[in-house]
Design an enzyme around this catalytic site. Structure first.
Site, PDB file in Angstrom:
ATOM      1  N   SER A 165       0.812  -1.224   0.000  1.00  0.00           N
ATOM      2  CA  SER A 165       0.000   0.000   0.000  1.00  0.00           C
ATOM      3  C   SER A 165       0.845   1.273   0.000  1.00  0.00           C
ATOM      4  O   SER A 165       0.518   2.221  -0.730  1.00  0.00           O
ATOM      5  CB  SER A 165      -0.966  -0.001   1.193  1.00  0.00           C
ATOM      6  N   LYS A 209      -8.647  -4.965  11.833  1.00  0.00           N
ATOM      7  CA  LYS A 209      -9.827  -4.519  11.083  1.00  0.00           C
ATOM      8  C   LYS A 209     -11.100  -4.470  11.930  1.00  0.00           C
ATOM      9  O   LYS A 209     -11.915  -3.553  11.789  1.00  0.00           O
ATOM     10  CB  LYS A 209     -10.047  -5.411   9.860  1.00  0.00           C
ATOM     11  N   ASP A 257     -12.757  -3.583   0.831  1.00  0.00           N
ATOM     12  CA  ASP A 257     -12.355  -4.947   0.480  1.00  0.00           C
ATOM     13  C   ASP A 257     -13.313  -5.561  -0.538  1.00  0.00           C
ATOM     14  O   ASP A 257     -12.894  -6.248  -1.465  1.00  0.00           O
ATOM     15  CB  ASP A 257     -12.286  -5.825   1.730  1.00  0.00           C
ATOM     16  N   GLY A 277     -11.105 -20.444   4.724  1.00  0.00           N
ATOM     17  CA  GLY A 277     -10.647 -19.621   5.840  1.00  0.00           C
ATOM     18  C   GLY A 277     -11.811 -18.931   6.523  1.00  0.00           C
ATOM     19  O   GLY A 277     -12.868 -18.732   5.918  1.00  0.00           O
ATOM     20  N   ALA A 293      -9.690 -11.822   6.584  1.00  0.00           N
ATOM     21  CA  ALA A 293      -9.774 -11.673   5.124  1.00  0.00           C
ATOM     22  C   ALA A 293     -11.071 -12.282   4.599  1.00  0.00           C
ATOM     23  O   ALA A 293     -11.735 -11.712   3.723  1.00  0.00           O
ATOM     24  CB  ALA A 293      -8.573 -12.337   4.460  1.00  0.00           C
TER      25      ALA A 293
END
Length: 280
Positions: free
Chosen positions: A30, A80, A116, A142, A146
């Protein structure tokens, strides 16, 4: 004939300061993206990495934002969900998953957002344009941050999510948070998958031969750009979507929120592949 002068990115006392917070954060691309945009647009600003040691450290960083020391942050793992909880107001995208990857500080207040989902849509539109998400079965590998961040937008688009995770308990907790369009599954769900997304930080051990020929395989990680998981999917002739496209897709709304203007035109993919030393 003398060469043209190289444009120097000038930073003054009026510079706008933003950055990314995560632990670890040294691997993040980033800063490469946002500082390239700042330079290309001759914008007086800087985008810095911040690595708070723990939740208390992140809280201190948010307090610095409220105090006017930094005007905005991108947020990555493991902060997050804490970012979302720290905000005074949140966008629908952030509320859908209870997590945020953007915090904007203004007049002592904190606004949370999540780009996202935008990143997932951008990547799929660019690299798997024939995939229709409405009614699609998405197997999400997962149940961490994420997976949570990407799931909300997929649900909103009308997809059905099947979470496949080593810890069934974590998968069930995430499914309960995200609502009725999400269920917990095992590898028996793979043959019906229209899209398989790896939201793990490691290469998953699943049997890709179980997938139907038209399935799309996506990996949220981008180092290397063609991960072993994507390479195995390509070897089977499946359409693949890489994490670099997702990163690029979520960066535009991030820059716009953090620097209060859209980014200048720039071929980010070429820039990042050169930075990574890859040709994918």
């Amino acid at each position: 004939m003398s060469p043209s002068p190289v444009h120097q990115h000038r930073i003054t006392g009026a510079a706008q300061l933003a950055g990314i917070a995560g632990q670890p954060v040294a691997h993040s691309l980033s800063p490469v993206i946002h500082n390239a945009w700042l330079q290309a647009g001759n914008i007086d600003g800087a985008y810095m990495p911040f690595a708070p040691r723990d939740a208390a450290g992140f809280e201190t960083l948010v307090a610095a934002g409220r105090a006017g020391l930094v005007q905005g942050l991108n947020v990555t793992a493991p902060f997050k969900e804490q970012a979302f909880a720290s905000a005074d107001e949140a966008s629908a995208a952030a509320r859908a998953t209870g997590s945020a990857n953007i915090l904007v500080f203004e007049d002592g207040r904190v606004r949370a957002d999540s780009s996202d989902g935008v990143g997932v849509f951008y990547a799929l539109a660019e690299q798997a344009p024939e995939l229709a998400l409405k009614g699609a079965v998405v197997v999400l590998l997962g149940a961490g941050g994420a997976a949570r961040a990407g799931a909300g937008a997929l649900i909103e688009a009308g997809a059905e999510i099947r979470i496949l995770n080593r810890s069934r308990e974590r998968a069930e907790a995430l499914a309960a948070d995200l609502g009725p369009a999400v269920s917990v599954a095992d590898e028996a769900a793979l043959p019906e998958a229209d899209l398989v997304i790896n939201a793990l930080s490691v290469s998953p051990a699943i049997d890709l031969s179980a997938l139907k020929p038209g399935a799309v395989v996506m990996d949220m990680t981008y180092k290397p750009v063609v991960t072993p998981f994507l390479a195995a999917a390509r070897a089977r002739g499946l359409t693949t979507v890489d994490g670099l496209a997702m990163l690029i897709g979520q960066a535009t709304p991030s820059f716009t929120a953090l620097f209060r203007r859209p980014p200048p035109p720039l071929d980010l993919r070429a820039l990042l592949l050169a930075h990574l030393g890859e040709t994918a």
